[in-house]
Design an enzyme around this catalytic site. Sequence first.
Site, PDB file in Angstrom:
ATOM      1  CG  ASP A  10      34.567  60.803  29.880  1.00 48.41           C
ATOM      2  OD1 ASP A  10      34.269  61.107  28.711  1.00 48.41           O
ATOM      3  OD2 ASP A  10      34.211  59.745  30.428  1.00 48.41           O
ATOM      4  CE1 TYR A 234      29.970  56.425  38.032  1.00 48.28           C
ATOM      5  CE2 TYR A 234      28.514  55.861  36.226  1.00 48.28           C
ATOM      6  CZ  TYR A 234      29.768  55.874  36.790  1.00 48.28           C
ATOM      7  OH  TYR A 234      30.830  55.338  36.115  1.00 48.28           O
ATOM      8  CE  LYS A 237      35.140  55.439  40.867  1.00 50.31           C
ATOM      9  NZ  LYS A 237      34.143  55.408  41.922  1.00 50.31           N
TER      10      LYS A 237
END
Length: 381
Positions: A10, A234, A237
């Site tokens: 991503d 984080y 995902k």
Amino acid sequence: MLTISTIKADVGGVGGHTRPSTRMVQAARDELRQALDRGLILDYDVTYTGDDICLLMVHRHGNDNAEIHELAWSVFKSATEIAQDEGLYGAGQDLLKDAPSGNVRGAGPGAAEITFDETVKERRAESFMVFTADKCGPGAFNFPLWAVFTSPLFCAGLMLPQLKAGFRFVAIDMEHAGGDRIIELNTPEQHIDLAILLRDENRFGIKAIHSRRYKDQQVVAVSTDRLHTIAGEYKGKDDPVAIVRTQNMFPAPEEIVSPYFTAHYVAGDARGSHHMPLMPAPINTAITGAYCLPIVACQAYSVTHDGRLSEAVDVFDNPAWDSTRLKAQQKADEMRRQGFVGPAMLPIQELEYSAFRTSLEELEKKFKIVEKTEAAFQPAD
Ligand code: 13P
Ligand code: MG
Ligand code: MG
């Protein structure tokens, strides 16, 4: 030997974590076309699933090859520059480290690769599927792969002579940073041991599956790197990719997709912090559902002995999957009705947005302990 490499990342989305821009995908295609022209790869395809670009490359350089991984890295870098130029969200999101030393594993992108002897007499034709999922982790593949490769309830083909001997699973501890911490388990005998591990989709994942009867034949590869294990915080995902070879001594495509009827709940979704059902979707679908309803796409390909890819069949782009899509939305609706409570969100140690934990820590400081006193206890007569 032929190698199928799928490398997924991503590197930016239009208007949020939705999908890459048309220019980004086109740039990826152009760069892989140049790699084909100079003979580095034999064929390629570029797709997206949600905001992740997936590069499929066929070549003769084996797994973990420096040139192939550097090519993928360079493609993602170019797409990042376009995302930056277009002002897209999360430009370069999954490129966590500086240029890797010849391997994208551990640097952010997810890689699944299988190398096989394309000349063996048992497999005159090579067919395989590429599963790409967004808004979930590699553990999303635990249930469907366990179901197909261990249970005749999902794959009656397991009763056939060429499949009956079972499979060797390589499971990995995805929480372990550094070298791969793996365990090998043989099914059918150890399918319960495997289930003991795979029930925890956040920690354990299936990294590979091999045929036991045909010793050198690997049937499955899954990208099992977890971004938070790499980055320590984080960064989006993990959004996995898996290759599954099909037919002959392996399950058939129609068996391999059967567990996806379940629309099983997976960890991930909005802010990587919820449980939501996995919805089968056509390839090149943007994420637009409430709470980032996670999606999985599946492309079926054939490949010739000299490495030429067929056109792809978009497996979930079919009315056969409409009722599952509806079911997924209904299951999602049920879960979202209970907002943040219990299984609607992930347990605190899995909450991907570290800021949720910060909020809790602030409250933790305000707790006080009220000691029980003797006087407060009045026994009845
Ligand atoms: P991605 O990992 O697909 O970028 O999604 C991140 C997210 O937090 C969506 O809410
Ligand atoms: Mg994103
Ligand atoms: Mg994504």
